[in-house]
Write an enzyme that holds these catalytic residues in place. Structure first.
Site, PDB file in Angstrom:
ATOM      1  N   SER A   9     -56.828   1.204  10.561  1.00 53.32           N
ATOM      2  CA  SER A   9     -56.032   2.345  10.101  1.00 53.32           C
ATOM      3  C   SER A   9     -54.649   1.829   9.727  1.00 53.32           C
ATOM      4  CB  SER A   9     -55.884   3.389  11.211  1.00 53.32           C
ATOM      5  OG  SER A   9     -54.753   4.203  10.938  1.00 53.32           O
ATOM      6  N   HIS A  34     -59.063   2.592   6.677  1.00 50.09           N
ATOM      7  CA  HIS A  34     -58.983   3.990   7.108  1.00 50.09           C
ATOM      8  C   HIS A  34     -57.561   4.506   6.840  1.00 50.09           C
ATOM      9  CE1 HIS A  34     -60.096   7.440   9.674  1.00 50.09           C
ATOM     10  NE2 HIS A  34     -58.906   7.346  10.225  1.00 50.09           N
ATOM     11  N   ASP A  36     -54.922   7.559   7.314  1.00 48.17           N
ATOM     12  CA  ASP A  36     -54.642   8.772   8.095  1.00 48.17           C
ATOM     13  C   ASP A  36     -53.591   9.627   7.420  1.00 48.17           C
ATOM     14  OD1 ASP A  36     -55.121   6.723  10.905  1.00 48.17           O
ATOM     15  OD2 ASP A  36     -56.303   8.507  10.402  1.00 48.17           O
ATOM     16  N   MET A  38     -51.454  12.965   7.436  1.00 53.31           N
ATOM     17  CA  MET A  38     -50.996  13.984   8.396  1.00 53.31           C
ATOM     18  C   MET A  38     -49.898  14.833   7.767  1.00 53.31           C
ATOM     19  SD  MET A  38     -50.644  11.507  11.689  1.00 53.31           S
ATOM     20  CE  MET A  38     -52.012  10.480  12.206  1.00 53.31           C
ATOM     21  N   HIS A  68     -58.830  10.204   5.895  1.00 55.79           N
ATOM     22  CA  HIS A  68     -59.014  11.135   7.020  1.00 55.79           C
ATOM     23  C   HIS A  68     -57.935  12.213   6.907  1.00 55.79           C
ATOM     24  CE1 HIS A  68     -58.584  11.511  11.724  1.00 55.79           C
ATOM     25  NE2 HIS A  68     -58.995  12.645  11.165  1.00 55.79           N
ATOM     26  N   MET A  70     -55.930  15.048   8.049  1.00 58.83           N
ATOM     27  CA  MET A  70     -55.475  15.816   9.206  1.00 58.83           C
ATOM     28  C   MET A  70     -54.397  16.778   8.689  1.00 58.83           C
ATOM     29  SD  MET A  70     -55.257  12.750  11.981  1.00 58.83           S
ATOM     30  CE  MET A  70     -55.192  11.474  10.717  1.00 58.83           C
ATOM     31  N   MET A 139     -63.179  12.021  17.069  1.00 58.58           N
ATOM     32  CA  MET A 139     -61.829  11.647  17.487  1.00 58.58           C
ATOM     33  C   MET A 139     -61.868  11.291  18.969  1.00 58.58           C
ATOM     34  SD  MET A 139     -60.005  11.660  14.872  1.00 58.58           S
ATOM     35  CE  MET A 139     -58.466  11.271  15.709  1.00 58.58           C
ATOM     36  N   ASP A 177     -62.490   7.096  16.277  1.00 54.40           N
ATOM     37  CA  ASP A 177     -61.121   6.897  15.812  1.00 54.40           C
ATOM     38  C   ASP A 177     -60.116   7.219  16.915  1.00 54.40           C
ATOM     39  OD1 ASP A 177     -59.345   8.515  13.042  1.00 54.40           O
ATOM     40  OD2 ASP A 177     -58.848   6.821  14.332  1.00 54.40           O
TER      41      ASP A 177
HETATM   42  C1  DX5 Z   1     -54.801   9.351  15.010  1.00 56.13           C
HETATM   43  C2  DX5 Z   1     -55.466   8.653  13.837  1.00 56.13           C
HETATM   44  C3  DX5 Z   1     -56.096   7.354  14.236  1.00 56.13           C
HETATM   45  C4  DX5 Z   1     -55.067   6.393  14.751  1.00 56.13           C
HETATM   46  C5  DX5 Z   1     -55.757   5.195  15.302  1.00 56.13           C
HETATM   47  O1  DX5 Z   1     -54.529  10.673  14.667  1.00 56.13           O
HETATM   48  O2  DX5 Z   1     -56.485   9.469  13.303  1.00 56.13           O
HETATM   49  O3  DX5 Z   1     -56.752   6.750  13.108  1.00 56.13           O
HETATM   50  O4  DX5 Z   1     -54.220   6.013  13.694  1.00 56.13           O
HETATM   51  O5  DX5 Z   1     -54.744   4.373  15.800  1.00 56.13           O
HETATM   52  P1  DX5 Z   1     -54.964   3.572  17.160  1.00 56.13           P
HETATM   53  O6  DX5 Z   1     -56.131   2.642  16.876  1.00 56.13           O
HETATM   54  O7  DX5 Z   1     -53.661   2.866  17.341  1.00 56.13           O
HETATM   55  O8  DX5 Z   1     -55.276   4.578  18.225  1.00 56.13           O
HETATM   56 ZN    ZN Z   2     -57.865   8.541  11.593  1.00 56.46          ZN
END
Ligand code: DX5
Ligand code: ZN
Length: 220
Positions: A9, A34, A36, A38, A68, A70, A139, A177
């Site tokens: 990620s 990956h 993320d 947000m 992903h 969010m 998750m 994840d």
């Molecule tokens: C959290 C993300 C994950 C996170 C994973 O909301 O969806 O992908 O970035 O990071 P680590 O591996 O550091 O938990």
């Molecule tokens: Zn993620």
């Protein structure tokens, strides 16, 4: 894909040298990235948008990019991430009142689709769409931040999902994840995960290439 797959990620990358971080990860054998996304509404953090996905893709044009989402109202942003070069877009069950339609909305762009469930969401909530998606993301932390600890009950959830897939004779990929690291990655894979997302355990390393090789070695 040659399963199981390590999916770094880039949320945890050093954004002053994102391209170099990604190149170092691909040198170690990474073929899946990956992303993320947000929005500060669905999750209490704001990360980055399609522009960064597009930039990251330049650093690893051969890699598979999974986005992903969010974010609230994910349907409104699918096209932006298609244009940015996403290969797969996953949406949260918790943000899609019309989840079946949201999945069709991604499919119409020819992309692979994923559905995501938070730690407190039962797998039974997504049972009606398991035949429609290419990937289910479990998750193993509460979404919003990297660097959190793996929620132990995720092991059971992974195994339960693998069993559901078998019973229904479906072929979706199982992705996990959050909180995956050198210590638990093998156990996570054995519990049923095909795609392991790892952020801080990859990008916090001094030598990213070596760390990637170490994590992939654990999966062999
Ligand atoms: C959290 C993300 C994950 C996170 C994973 O909301 O969806 O992908 O970035 O990071 P680590 O591996 O550091 O938990
Ligand atoms: Zn993620």
């Amino acid at each position: 894909f040659e399963l199981p797959v390590l999916a770094p990620s880039i949320l945890a990358a050093d954004f002053t040298k994102l391209g170099k971080n990604i190149e170092d990860a691909t040198k170690g054998g990474v073929t899946w990235i990956h992303c993320d996304i947000m929005d500060g509404h669905f999750v209490p953090n704001i990360s980055y948008g399609p522009g960064i996905v597009k930039a990251a893709k330049k650093a690893a044009p051969e890699a598979f990019f999974d986005v992903h989402l969010m974010i609230e109202n994910p349907d409104d942003y699918v096209e932006n991430f298609v244009e940015a070069g996403a290969d797969l877009i996953s949406v949260h069950y918790e943000t899609c009142p019309h989840l079946h339609r949201s999945i069709q909305n991604i499919k119409k762009y020819g992309l692979m689709t994923g559905v995501v469930v938070n730690p407190a969401t039962s797998l039974h909530n997504i049972e009606p769409v398991l035949a429609d998606v290419d990937l289910v993301l479990i998750m193993s932390v509460n979404p919003g931040f990297g660097g959190q600890s793996f929620i132990e009950s995720s092991y059971e959830k992974l195994s339960e999902l693998a069993k559901m897939r078998e019973e229904k004779e479906l072929g979706f990929l199982i992705q996990v994840d959050g909180g995956v690291n050198l210590k638990n990655i093998k156990k996570v894979s054995e519990a049923g995960a095909d795609i392991m997302v790892a952020g801080s355990s990859v990008f916090s390393a001094e030598d990213i290439t070596a760390r990637v090789e170490e994590l992939i070695e654990k999966l062999r």
